[in-house]
Write a protein that holds these residues in place. Sequence first.
Motif: not given
Length: 121
Positions: A4-20
């Motif tokens: 809440g407040g990070v991963l639900d703040d648009g798709p780019s952070v979640l996508e970064y987590a997948r790549r990392a």
Amino acid sequence: MDYGGVLDDGPSVLEYARRARAAGVRTAVFSGGHAVPDECVAAFELVLLGAVGGARKPSPDAFANAARALGLSAGRCVVVDDVPVNVRGAAAAGAVGVLHRHPEATLAELEILFGVPAVEA
């Protein structure tokens, strides 16, 4: 990473987590909530909800316990959260804390810390 407040703040952070994760970075969602969406569960190696080892955020013990659940010391972890007291708790446990305010700023910091590009080439 917090949900809440990070991963639900648009798709780019979640996508970064997948790549990392694909690049070999150990990844976990650590949320004080009761659930996270399935797409988050699938993107991370570990999902921790609520209390971890009897401690809740912002307690440094919660972050140390979360690190142990990943098989790491807190000093080898980066915690991304949008709540300053949680970032301070992570830092008190020995982790590097990243205060999330905007996806682009967070991704730029993570790129420096992990060496995984913020934007897919």
